[in-house]
Every structure is written in structure tokens, then in C-alpha cells.
Design a protein around this motif. Structure first.
Motif, PDB file in Angstrom:
ATOM      1  N   GLN A  88     -36.002  11.846  67.456  1.00  0.00           N
ATOM      2  CA  GLN A  88     -35.505  12.475  68.188  1.00  0.00           C
ATOM      3  C   GLN A  88     -35.994  13.658  69.006  1.00  0.00           C
ATOM      4  O   GLN A  88     -34.875  14.388  69.508  1.00  0.00           O
ATOM      5  N   ALA A  89     -36.788  13.973  68.041  1.00  0.00           N
ATOM      6  CA  ALA A  89     -37.794  15.026  67.835  1.00  0.00           C
ATOM      7  C   ALA A  89     -38.080  15.209  69.735  1.00  0.00           C
ATOM      8  O   ALA A  89     -38.817  16.572  69.956  1.00  0.00           O
ATOM      9  N   ASN A  90     -38.639  13.794  70.169  1.00  0.00           N
ATOM     10  CA  ASN A  90     -38.939  13.745  71.225  1.00  0.00           C
ATOM     11  C   ASN A  90     -38.444  13.029  72.437  1.00  0.00           C
ATOM     12  O   ASN A  90     -37.915  12.033  72.235  1.00  0.00           O
ATOM     13  N   ASP A  91     -38.568  13.281  73.594  1.00  0.00           N
ATOM     14  CA  ASP A  91     -37.798  11.585  74.868  1.00  0.00           C
ATOM     15  C   ASP A  91     -39.453  11.024  75.243  1.00  0.00           C
ATOM     16  O   ASP A  91     -38.964   9.827  75.384  1.00  0.00           O
ATOM     17  N   ASP A  92     -40.206  10.733  74.077  1.00  0.00           N
ATOM     18  CA  ASP A  92     -41.679   9.665  74.382  1.00  0.00           C
ATOM     19  C   ASP A  92     -41.392   8.809  73.623  1.00  0.00           C
ATOM     20  O   ASP A  92     -41.015   8.967  72.276  1.00  0.00           O
ATOM     21  N   PHE A  93     -41.627   7.656  74.668  1.00  0.00           N
ATOM     22  CA  PHE A  93     -41.704   6.177  73.718  1.00  0.00           C
ATOM     23  C   PHE A  93     -42.824   5.906  72.752  1.00  0.00           C
ATOM     24  O   PHE A  93     -44.011   6.455  73.452  1.00  0.00           O
ATOM     25  N   PHE A  94     -42.843   4.644  71.677  1.00  0.00           N
ATOM     26  CA  PHE A  94     -44.184   4.794  71.070  1.00  0.00           C
ATOM     27  C   PHE A  94     -44.292   3.562  71.382  1.00  0.00           C
ATOM     28  O   PHE A  94     -42.923   2.792  71.494  1.00  0.00           O
ATOM     29  N   VAL A  95     -44.987   2.462  70.457  1.00  0.00           N
ATOM     30  CA  VAL A  95     -45.352   1.237  70.731  1.00  0.00           C
ATOM     31  C   VAL A  95     -45.179   1.130  69.205  1.00  0.00           C
ATOM     32  O   VAL A  95     -46.087   2.158  68.377  1.00  0.00           O
ATOM     33  N   ALA A 118     -35.599  16.151  50.871  1.00  0.00           N
ATOM     34  CA  ALA A 118     -35.297  17.185  50.113  1.00  0.00           C
ATOM     35  C   ALA A 118     -35.498  18.209  51.035  1.00  0.00           C
ATOM     36  O   ALA A 118     -35.229  19.187  50.603  1.00  0.00           O
ATOM     37  N   GLU A 119     -36.556  18.394  52.134  1.00  0.00           N
ATOM     38  CA  GLU A 119     -36.699  19.454  52.956  1.00  0.00           C
ATOM     39  C   GLU A 119     -35.166  19.636  53.907  1.00  0.00           C
ATOM     40  O   GLU A 119     -35.617  20.797  54.305  1.00  0.00           O
ATOM     41  N   GLY A 120     -34.394  19.321  53.998  1.00  0.00           N
ATOM     42  CA  GLY A 120     -33.697  19.071  55.725  1.00  0.00           C
ATOM     43  C   GLY A 120     -33.588  18.437  56.364  1.00  0.00           C
ATOM     44  O   GLY A 120     -33.343  19.102  56.920  1.00  0.00           O
ATOM     45  N   TYR A 121     -35.480  18.371  56.566  1.00  0.00           N
ATOM     46  CA  TYR A 121     -35.345  17.525  57.588  1.00  0.00           C
ATOM     47  C   TYR A 121     -35.492  16.470  57.932  1.00  0.00           C
ATOM     48  O   TYR A 121     -34.758  15.011  56.855  1.00  0.00           O
ATOM     49  N   THR A 122     -34.682  16.007  59.232  1.00  0.00           N
ATOM     50  CA  THR A 122     -33.714  14.664  59.434  1.00  0.00           C
ATOM     51  C   THR A 122     -35.229  14.126  60.345  1.00  0.00           C
ATOM     52  O   THR A 122     -34.525  14.901  61.693  1.00  0.00           O
ATOM     53  N   THR A 123     -35.614  12.468  60.286  1.00  0.00           N
ATOM     54  CA  THR A 123     -36.196  11.828  61.354  1.00  0.00           C
ATOM     55  C   THR A 123     -34.778  10.793  61.996  1.00  0.00           C
ATOM     56  O   THR A 123     -34.475   9.805  60.814  1.00  0.00           O
ATOM     57  N   ILE A 124     -34.787  10.535  63.410  1.00  0.00           N
ATOM     58  CA  ILE A 124     -33.485   9.393  63.349  1.00  0.00           C
ATOM     59  C   ILE A 124     -34.869   8.710  64.504  1.00  0.00           C
ATOM     60  O   ILE A 124     -35.185   8.622  65.633  1.00  0.00           O
ATOM     61  N   LEU A 125     -34.891   7.682  64.253  1.00  0.00           N
ATOM     62  CA  LEU A 125     -36.052   6.530  64.760  1.00  0.00           C
ATOM     63  C   LEU A 125     -35.151   5.282  65.017  1.00  0.00           C
ATOM     64  O   LEU A 125     -33.845   4.496  64.669  1.00  0.00           O
ATOM     65  N   SER A 126     -35.006   5.222  66.737  1.00  0.00           N
ATOM     66  CA  SER A 126     -34.744   3.820  67.101  1.00  0.00           C
ATOM     67  C   SER A 126     -35.345   3.695  67.589  1.00  0.00           C
ATOM     68  O   SER A 126     -36.380   3.343  68.082  1.00  0.00           O
ATOM     69  N   LEU A 127     -35.118   1.575  67.528  1.00  0.00           N
ATOM     70  CA  LEU A 127     -35.845   0.999  67.603  1.00  0.00           C
ATOM     71  C   LEU A 127     -35.324  -0.578  69.007  1.00  0.00           C
ATOM     72  O   LEU A 127     -34.615  -0.905  68.421  1.00  0.00           O
ATOM     73  N   TRP A 128     -35.707  -0.106  70.062  1.00  0.00           N
ATOM     74  CA  TRP A 128     -35.420  -0.908  70.832  1.00  0.00           C
ATOM     75  C   TRP A 128     -36.917  -2.503  71.309  1.00  0.00           C
ATOM     76  O   TRP A 128     -37.775  -2.513  70.908  1.00  0.00           O
ATOM     77  N   GLU A 129     -36.005  -3.241  71.810  1.00  0.00           N
ATOM     78  CA  GLU A 129     -37.255  -4.861  71.612  1.00  0.00           C
ATOM     79  C   GLU A 129     -38.119  -4.453  72.518  1.00  0.00           C
ATOM     80  O   GLU A 129     -37.990  -3.884  74.218  1.00  0.00           O
ATOM     81  N   LEU A 139     -43.000  10.083  53.629  1.00  0.00           N
ATOM     82  CA  LEU A 139     -42.259  11.202  52.653  1.00  0.00           C
ATOM     83  C   LEU A 139     -42.617   9.859  51.312  1.00  0.00           C
ATOM     84  O   LEU A 139     -42.776   8.810  51.725  1.00  0.00           O
ATOM     85  N   LEU A 140     -42.760  10.812  50.452  1.00  0.00           N
ATOM     86  CA  LEU A 140     -42.538   9.914  49.465  1.00  0.00           C
ATOM     87  C   LEU A 140     -41.637   9.546  48.214  1.00  0.00           C
ATOM     88  O   LEU A 140     -40.582  10.300  49.227  1.00  0.00           O
ATOM     89  N   PRO A 141     -41.471   8.863  48.381  1.00  0.00           N
ATOM     90  CA  PRO A 141     -39.547   8.215  47.401  1.00  0.00           C
ATOM     91  C   PRO A 141     -39.396   9.455  47.035  1.00  0.00           C
ATOM     92  O   PRO A 141     -38.091   9.759  47.385  1.00  0.00           O
ATOM     93  N   SER A 142     -39.184  10.687  46.025  1.00  0.00           N
ATOM     94  CA  SER A 142     -39.176  11.967  45.630  1.00  0.00           C
ATOM     95  C   SER A 142     -38.555  13.142  46.442  1.00  0.00           C
ATOM     96  O   SER A 142     -37.952  13.410  46.336  1.00  0.00           O
ATOM     97  N   GLU A 143     -39.963  12.604  47.774  1.00  0.00           N
ATOM     98  CA  GLU A 143     -38.780  13.327  48.867  1.00  0.00           C
ATOM     99  C   GLU A 143     -37.524  12.968  50.314  1.00  0.00           C
ATOM    100  O   GLU A 143     -37.504  13.796  50.430  1.00  0.00           O
ATOM    101  N   ILE A 144     -36.961  11.639  49.816  1.00  0.00           N
ATOM    102  CA  ILE A 144     -36.405  11.341  49.927  1.00  0.00           C
ATOM    103  C   ILE A 144     -34.479  11.480  49.545  1.00  0.00           C
ATOM    104  O   ILE A 144     -34.840  11.099  48.294  1.00  0.00           O
ATOM    105  N   THR A 145     -33.586  12.063  50.599  1.00  0.00           N
ATOM    106  CA  THR A 145     -32.555  12.572  49.842  1.00  0.00           C
ATOM    107  C   THR A 145     -31.405  10.992  50.534  1.00  0.00           C
ATOM    108  O   THR A 145     -30.491  11.120  49.740  1.00  0.00           O
ATOM    109  N   SER A 146     -32.072  10.775  51.640  1.00  0.00           N
ATOM    110  CA  SER A 146     -31.406   9.506  52.263  1.00  0.00           C
ATOM    111  C   SER A 146     -31.444   9.174  53.206  1.00  0.00           C
ATOM    112  O   SER A 146     -33.124   9.421  54.058  1.00  0.00           O
TER     113      SER A 146
END
Length: 162
Positions: free
Chosen positions: A136-143, A104-115, A17-24
Motif C-alpha cells: 500500500q506504500a506506493n503504486d509500483d509493482f515488484f517481482v 509494535a511501532e504502529g506501522y502496517t504493511t499490506i502486501l498483495s500478491l498476484w500471479e 521485522l523480528l518476531p518480537s516486533e510483530i503485533t499481528s
């Protein structure tokens, strides 16, 4: 054998996302909650962590720079070999960090990070170069490499230079 996994066909991108596309942006540091912060864009101005007005004494150019890091944050690979026991164990632990980004399009991404741990000579060690991530989009972990995510793992004090 050929296994079809739809995840492998998607770009390895967490944020784009570009800075202009980020609302929070809400950054939670769960091991040091006093360094957590949130940035909100309201009527073209940036507000910081629950304040009702623009704050003085903080540098909005730092905010713009910070937001620009979300232009492209990739991850390295999907975790395909994580055992379900290890997976639920990880999910039960508090993540180190949680980043919630709203567009700004109303889409939220929640990223959780673990050790992330790795085995070296049969010994379980903390991987200092990588983290485990999941949205939160799916159950799969990534590195994800620290190198890629580190620019957005800031402390509240980053925005208030002494």
C-alpha cells in the motif's frame, strides 16, 4: 541517459521485522478463504484468528517460527516495464494472497500478491517461480520469487498439526 528513480535507491526489502516486533499478521488466501488466518499478540501471548483466548491444540513454537520468516523477505526487482493497461488490469483482479503485517511501532504493511505471467516462445504462460507484488506504500509493482515469499504463504492447517 541517466534516469533518477528513487525506488532503485531503496533496499529491495518487503519485510524486515523480528518476531518480537510483530503485533499481528493477517494472511488472506483469496482463492481458498478457509485457509486464511490471523495471529495477534496480546500481552505477550499469541491468539489465533478472532479467538478471545489462547487456543489449545496449536503449536506456539510454529507461530514463533512462522513470525521469524518475516525477519527478511526481499523482492527481486521493481517492475519498470509494466504498461499502464496491464497495471490497471492486474489491480482490478483479486490478488492471490494478501498479507497484512503490523509492527509494535504502529506501522502496517499490506502486501498483495498476484500471479505473474511471462512470455515463452511468444506464448503467455504463468510464471511458476515468481509473483507480482505491491504494498500500500506506493503504486509500483515488484517481482518476488516464490523462494523468498513461500515460507510465509502458509495455510491455517500449518499451525494445527494432526
Amino acid at each position: 541517459g541517466f534516469t533518477f528513480n528513487y525506488l532503485l535507491w531503496q533496499p529491495y526489502t518487503i519485510f524486515n521485522l523480528l518476531p518480537s516486533e510483530i503485533t499481528s499478521v493477517h494472511f488472506e488466501n483469496l482463492s481458498d478463504t478457509s485457509s486464511s488466518f490471523a495471529i495477534f499478540k496480546k500481552e505477550g501471548k499469541y491468539l489465533f484468528s478472532g479467538t478471545k483466548s489462547e487456543l489449545s491444540g496449536w503449536d506456539t513454537s510454529l507461530v514463533i517460527r512462522y513470525l521469524s520468516y518475516f525477519t527478511w523477505i526481499p523482492f527481486e526487482s521493481w517492475v519498470s516495464d509494466i504498461r499502464s493497461a496491464e497495471k490497471s488490469l492486474t489491480e482490478q483482479q483479486y490478488p492471490l494472497y494478501r498479507l497484512t503485517l503490523s509492527s509494535a511501532e504502529g506501522y502496517t504493511t499490506i502486501l498483495s500478491l498476484w500471479e505473474k505471467t511471462k512470455y515463452e516462445n511468444g506464448e503467455k504462460k504463468i510464471d511458476t517461480d515468481r509473483l507480482l507484488g505491491k504494498t500500500q506504500a506506493n503504486d509500483d509493482f515488484f517481482v518476488i520469487r516464490y523462494f523468498d515469499i513461500d515460507p510465509v504463504l502458509k495455510k491455517r492447517s500449518y499451525f494445527f498439526p494432526e
